[in-house]
Every structure is written in structure tokens, then in C-alpha cells.
Design a protein around this motif. Sequence first.
Motif, PDB file in Angstrom:
ATOM      1  N   ILE A 156      16.505  29.500  21.998  1.00  0.00           N
ATOM      2  CA  ILE A 156      17.940  29.731  22.211  1.00  0.00           C
ATOM      3  C   ILE A 156      18.195  30.873  23.195  1.00  0.00           C
ATOM      4  O   ILE A 156      19.024  30.730  24.110  1.00  0.00           O
ATOM      5  CB  ILE A 156      18.641  29.969  20.862  1.00  0.00           C
ATOM      6  CG1 ILE A 156      18.671  28.668  20.064  1.00  0.00           C
ATOM      7  CG2 ILE A 156      20.055  30.504  21.067  1.00  0.00           C
ATOM      8  CD1 ILE A 156      19.364  28.765  18.736  1.00  0.00           C
ATOM      9  N   PRO A 157      17.527  32.032  23.083  1.00  0.00           N
ATOM     10  CA  PRO A 157      17.722  33.057  24.128  1.00  0.00           C
ATOM     11  C   PRO A 157      17.322  32.581  25.522  1.00  0.00           C
ATOM     12  O   PRO A 157      17.983  32.929  26.513  1.00  0.00           O
ATOM     13  CB  PRO A 157      16.825  34.207  23.653  1.00  0.00           C
ATOM     14  CG  PRO A 157      16.750  34.040  22.185  1.00  0.00           C
ATOM     15  CD  PRO A 157      16.725  32.566  21.966  1.00  0.00           C
ATOM     16  N   SER A 160      20.102  30.293  26.761  1.00  0.00           N
ATOM     17  CA  SER A 160      21.272  31.098  27.119  1.00  0.00           C
ATOM     18  C   SER A 160      21.066  31.825  28.442  1.00  0.00           C
ATOM     19  O   SER A 160      21.994  31.942  29.255  1.00  0.00           O
ATOM     20  CB  SER A 160      21.559  32.110  26.004  1.00  0.00           C
ATOM     21  OG  SER A 160      22.619  32.966  26.359  1.00  0.00           O
ATOM     22  N   ASN A 161      19.859  32.285  28.669  1.00  0.00           N
ATOM     23  CA  ASN A 161      19.578  33.012  29.902  1.00  0.00           C
ATOM     24  C   ASN A 161      19.540  32.084  31.112  1.00  0.00           C
ATOM     25  O   ASN A 161      20.012  32.431  32.203  1.00  0.00           O
ATOM     26  CB  ASN A 161      18.249  33.757  29.762  1.00  0.00           C
ATOM     27  CG  ASN A 161      17.989  34.698  30.921  1.00  0.00           C
ATOM     28  OD1 ASN A 161      18.906  35.093  31.633  1.00  0.00           O
ATOM     29  ND2 ASN A 161      16.728  35.058  31.109  1.00  0.00           N
ATOM     30  N   PHE A 164      23.560  29.924  30.903  1.00  0.00           N
ATOM     31  CA  PHE A 164      24.763  30.763  30.935  1.00  0.00           C
ATOM     32  C   PHE A 164      24.524  32.123  31.592  1.00  0.00           C
ATOM     33  O   PHE A 164      25.464  32.911  31.721  1.00  0.00           O
ATOM     34  CB  PHE A 164      25.288  30.973  29.511  1.00  0.00           C
ATOM     35  CG  PHE A 164      25.612  29.690  28.804  1.00  0.00           C
ATOM     36  CD1 PHE A 164      26.764  28.975  29.106  1.00  0.00           C
ATOM     37  CD2 PHE A 164      24.750  29.182  27.842  1.00  0.00           C
ATOM     38  CE1 PHE A 164      27.057  27.791  28.451  1.00  0.00           C
ATOM     39  CE2 PHE A 164      25.037  27.997  27.178  1.00  0.00           C
ATOM     40  CZ  PHE A 164      26.190  27.290  27.488  1.00  0.00           C
ATOM     41  N   GLN A 166      23.116  34.718  30.434  1.00  0.00           N
ATOM     42  CA  GLN A 166      23.406  35.797  29.499  1.00  0.00           C
ATOM     43  C   GLN A 166      22.163  36.075  28.662  1.00  0.00           C
ATOM     44  O   GLN A 166      21.564  35.152  28.112  1.00  0.00           O
ATOM     45  CB  GLN A 166      24.579  35.437  28.583  1.00  0.00           C
ATOM     46  CG  GLN A 166      25.913  35.314  29.304  1.00  0.00           C
ATOM     47  CD  GLN A 166      27.042  35.003  28.341  1.00  0.00           C
ATOM     48  OE1 GLN A 166      26.823  34.816  27.152  1.00  0.00           O
ATOM     49  NE2 GLN A 166      28.266  34.951  28.862  1.00  0.00           N
ATOM     50  N   THR A 167      21.812  37.333  28.587  1.00  0.00           N
ATOM     51  CA  THR A 167      20.648  37.729  27.801  1.00  0.00           C
ATOM     52  C   THR A 167      21.097  38.071  26.383  1.00  0.00           C
ATOM     53  O   THR A 167      21.944  38.952  26.187  1.00  0.00           O
ATOM     54  CB  THR A 167      19.950  38.943  28.429  1.00  0.00           C
ATOM     55  OG1 THR A 167      19.574  38.620  29.780  1.00  0.00           O
ATOM     56  CG2 THR A 167      18.713  39.319  27.640  1.00  0.00           C
ATOM     57  N   ILE A 168      20.560  37.349  25.419  1.00  0.00           N
ATOM     58  CA  ILE A 168      20.918  37.581  24.020  1.00  0.00           C
ATOM     59  C   ILE A 168      19.647  37.808  23.210  1.00  0.00           C
ATOM     60  O   ILE A 168      18.549  37.436  23.622  1.00  0.00           O
ATOM     61  CB  ILE A 168      21.710  36.397  23.426  1.00  0.00           C
ATOM     62  CG1 ILE A 168      20.860  35.122  23.441  1.00  0.00           C
ATOM     63  CG2 ILE A 168      23.019  36.191  24.161  1.00  0.00           C
ATOM     64  CD1 ILE A 168      21.503  33.957  22.717  1.00  0.00           C
TER      65      ILE A 168
END
Length: 235
Positions: A156-157, A160-161, A164, A166-168
Motif C-alpha cells: 500500500i505505501p 500510494s507513492n 498518488f 504521496q509517501t505514507i
Amino acid sequence: MGALNGRERLSQEAVKTMSIGTKKKRFDGNLLFYVLMIAFPVLQFCVFYIGVNARSFLYAFQRIDIKSGEITWTLDALKNAFDKMVEPTLLTTFGTSFLAFFLTYAIGTILALLFSYFIFKKLPMSNFFKVMLFLPSILSAIVTVTIYQNFVETAIPAISNSIFHQTIEGLIQNPSTRFATIIFYNILVSFGTNVLMYSNAMSGLSTEIIEAAKIDGANSWQEFFHIVLPGIFPT
């Protein structure tokens, strides 16, 4: 005639004696078979369950010196257990566990009923969902945990990276998503069994009642709440 009757009595008594002996031998053979069949599971239970747990219980009252290997008996572990029971954090732990159990049971039951009804109505891809939902219950717990952990912590991270930008954090590492992630896993691993149980119960419902309800103009929601749910309520 008297001698003949005496011979008949003797022959009848001999037959009875042989019959009793045969039954006794058969009973002894069956008893031996049952004893041998039960002996190994009972022995395995005593050694690997009672024995292991008894030793673990005794270890709680032992203090082992690593250097000398000397074992001394102590009640420090019992005292520590009582000290932990009166800590304020214990109530918080119990509350969190109860909330997790309630959410898992409530959400899991509702979703399982809806998906079971979806499978019961034989809608498109119902068999596919039946297999996929039951898959976590078939796999080993270690395999399921490993796959799920890698998915929520790594996949999932990475998604997302890459999508999107975005680093989560991983969903388990992040305190704001950790509880929901654990709840979702608990629902996932018990979902297949509930779906299988509810869908099998729905398959035993009378089709005549359902057809009669359709003729009377009942829609799917009315059929679900007024016919299906009361019909599988004992389940």
C-alpha cells in the motif's frame, strides 16, 4: 424319550455356551480395538497439551541463574501478575479488546449475511466470491498473516507513492490506522466461514415461500429481511 429330551437340553446348553463365548470374544476384541484407537490420541493430548502447559505453568514460578544454571522457586511472577492487574492501563486494554471484538463480530456478521444473500441469489460472479472469501480460512494462519502484513506495510505505501506521489507509513506502523487495520484482518479471516455457514443455511429455505413472496410483489430487500433472515435465524 427322556434320554432324547436330555440330549436336546445338553445340545441347547452347549449352543448357548458357545454363543456366550463367541460374544465374549467379540466384545473383548472390540474393547481392545477401541482402547488401541483411543490410546494414542489420549497419550498425545497428555504429553503435548497437558504436559507442555503444566511445564509452562511451573516455569512461571522458577528463577534460573544463567551462569550457574541453579533453579530457585519464587512467587515473584505471581506478584507481578497481580501488580499488572491493578494498573490503570489494564482497563484500557480490556476496553480496546472488547471494542475490537464487538466491531469484528458486528461488521463481520452484517457483511457475511449480505454476501451470503448475494451468493444465495446466484448473481454474477457469486461462485468466484465464494471461493475468494473462503480462501483466508483455508490457508495457514502464518501464510495469511505474512501476506496481509506485507500488503499493508509494503504494497500500500508503494502504491500510494507510485500513483498518488504521496509517501505514507505502513498501516500497522501508523497509530491512526493500526486499529482499523487489525479489525479488517479479523473480519477477513473469519469472513469465509460465516459466508459458507449462512449461504448453506439459506440454501435450505423453502423456494415455494420465496416464489410466493415474489408473486405478492416483494422486492429483494423485503425478501431478505422478512423471509431469509427469519428463516436462518437459528443459525
